[in-house]
Design an enzyme around this catalytic site. Structure first.
Site, PDB file in Angstrom:
ATOM      1  N   ARG A 296      22.830 -18.464  11.953  1.00 31.55           N
ATOM      2  CA  ARG A 296      23.204 -19.297  10.819  1.00 31.55           C
ATOM      3  C   ARG A 296      22.011 -19.400   9.881  1.00 31.55           C
ATOM      4  O   ARG A 296      20.854 -19.419  10.319  1.00 31.55           O
ATOM      5  CB  ARG A 296      23.625 -20.706  11.272  1.00 31.55           C
ATOM      6  CG  ARG A 296      25.010 -20.790  11.870  1.00 31.55           C
ATOM      7  CD  ARG A 296      26.079 -20.655  10.792  1.00 31.55           C
ATOM      8  NE  ARG A 296      27.403 -20.952  11.303  1.00 31.55           N
ATOM      9  CZ  ARG A 296      28.296 -20.051  11.683  1.00 31.55           C
ATOM     10  NH1 ARG A 296      27.980 -18.770  11.622  1.00 31.55           N
ATOM     11  NH2 ARG A 296      29.481 -20.412  12.111  1.00 31.55           N
TER      12      ARG A 296
ATOM     13  N   GLU B 135      26.076 -20.449   1.028  1.00 30.53           N
ATOM     14  CA  GLU B 135      26.912 -19.246   0.974  1.00 30.53           C
ATOM     15  C   GLU B 135      28.092 -19.458   0.038  1.00 30.53           C
ATOM     16  O   GLU B 135      28.801 -20.463   0.174  1.00 30.53           O
ATOM     17  CB  GLU B 135      27.397 -18.879   2.379  1.00 30.53           C
ATOM     18  CG  GLU B 135      26.245 -18.477   3.300  1.00 30.53           C
ATOM     19  CD  GLU B 135      26.688 -18.042   4.689  1.00 30.53           C
ATOM     20  OE1 GLU B 135      27.904 -18.148   5.001  1.00 30.53           O
ATOM     21  OE2 GLU B 135      25.834 -17.604   5.464  1.00 30.53           O
TER      22      GLU B 135
ATOM     23  N   HIS C 104      27.552 -12.253   5.171  1.00 29.04           N
ATOM     24  CA  HIS C 104      28.097 -12.978   6.323  1.00 29.04           C
ATOM     25  C   HIS C 104      29.373 -12.296   6.842  1.00 29.04           C
ATOM     26  O   HIS C 104      30.409 -12.924   7.005  1.00 29.04           O
ATOM     27  CB  HIS C 104      28.380 -14.437   5.962  1.00 29.04           C
ATOM     28  CG  HIS C 104      28.531 -15.314   7.181  1.00 29.04           C
ATOM     29  ND1 HIS C 104      28.406 -16.677   7.131  1.00 29.04           N
ATOM     30  CD2 HIS C 104      28.811 -15.018   8.478  1.00 29.04           C
ATOM     31  CE1 HIS C 104      28.589 -17.192   8.330  1.00 29.04           C
ATOM     32  NE2 HIS C 104      28.846 -16.189   9.176  1.00 29.04           N
TER      33      HIS C 104
END
Length: 313
Positions: free
Chosen positions: A228, A257, A275
């Protein structure tokens, strides 16, 4: 009796609504939810990195389950949920092999400077004299894995095939692990040429890869993050890349993000992806199916397939 609803809170999950409905779940969207529908919401189908507020959860009187289609659940206060009769499930281990593949891809791309070399070819800047002796070898280096869960172990297995020496660190011991455990995260960073972050994000480990840890990896070392974004002090990472205290970095996850493009525009020696490490065509349907199965189990009063494990005290 009104039909129970599974609530979608993260807008990007709307692309999965057909799968939820095909799986027998009636869905609603949080941003379109009416007051009459609130008592019908029995479950939330969610991506765990998105923060769920206590105010939202408390406004759903019949809510009993948050089913994450993701492995992570760091946007959820699991303790608060359980204290208020809400269980949490996640996609335990279902995309670990894909995330590990991506981690190794990032590692190789950054170590061998592949994206920059691709640009050189495309932009007509290829010079034959620059080919010789321009890349450090990977074999024999030490790879440190932070977090030895499903993903971390899968990364470690792949790293051995690349002729890397593997060590790891996590807060909890794993006596069955075949690789040596460092005495601390800082010690792991000092002894590693490449540090791969695979840890689960929790309330107490934000920024665990601090400036001190980054500098311990050093000016000839590299950090890869598929855990993360908040596990790394991102400002310190960027500063270290800019002034050479860290050689290279490869990141699939970020504090914010989507991460702002301008934040990385002048950051050298960084390979960045969106991601997507665990989002393969094979893994995503399994993760969605497990979330759907958990909702149906909950509605039938059955044992859940993949509840979040209690945190060791």
């Amino acid at each position: 009796m009104s039909e129970p609803l599974a609530l979608i809170v993260a807008p990007f999950l709307t692309v999965l609504e057909p799968a939820f409905r095909k799986g027998g779940l009636a869905t609603a969207r949080a941003w379109e939810l009416t007051e009459d529908q609130r008592p019908q919401v029995r479950a939330i189908v969610h991506a765990g990195e998105v923060v769920l507020t206590q105010e939202l959860l408390a406004s759903l009187p019949a809510l009993g389950l948050i089913a994450c289609v993701s492995v992570g659940y760091d946007g959820i206060d699991v303790g608060w949920c359980r204290a208020n009769g809400i269980e949490v499930t996640h996609a335990r281990g279902l995309n670990a092999e894909d995330v590990a593949d991506h981690a190794i891809g990032l590692l190789l791309a950054a170590w061998r400077n592949i994206p920059a070399l691709d640009r050189i070819v495309r932009e007509g800047r290829w010079k034959q004299e620059e080919r010789i002796g321009s890349q450090p070898s990977l074999g024999g280096r030490t790879l440190g894995v932070v977090g030895l869960g499903h993903i971390g172990a899968a990364v470690a297995r792949r790293a051995e095939a690349l002729r890397l020496k593997v060590q790891w660190w996590a807060p909890r011991e794993k006596p069955a692990a075949p690789w040596p455990r460092a005495e601390s995260l800082l010690a792991l960073a000092r002894d590693s040429d490449i540090l791969v972050i695979c840890a689960r994000a929790e309330a107490g480990n934000r920024g665990m890869v601090s400036r001190e840890v980054i500098e311990a990896v050093g000016s000839q070392g590299m950090i890869v993050n598929v855990g993360r974004g908040q596990l790394i002090d991102e400002d310190a990472l960027i500063a270290a890349l800019k002034d050479g205290r860290l050689w290279r970095a490869a990141l699939d996850v970020f504090v914010q993000e989507p991460t702002p493009a301008e934040r990385w525009a002048d950051v050298p020696n960084a390979v960045l992806t969106t991601h997507t490490a665990g989002s393969s065509n094979e893994a995503v349907p399994l993760m969605v199916a497990q979330a759907i199965d958990n909702v149906h189990r909950f509605l039938r009063g059955e044992e859940l397939a993949s509840p979040v494990a209690p945190v060791a005290g």
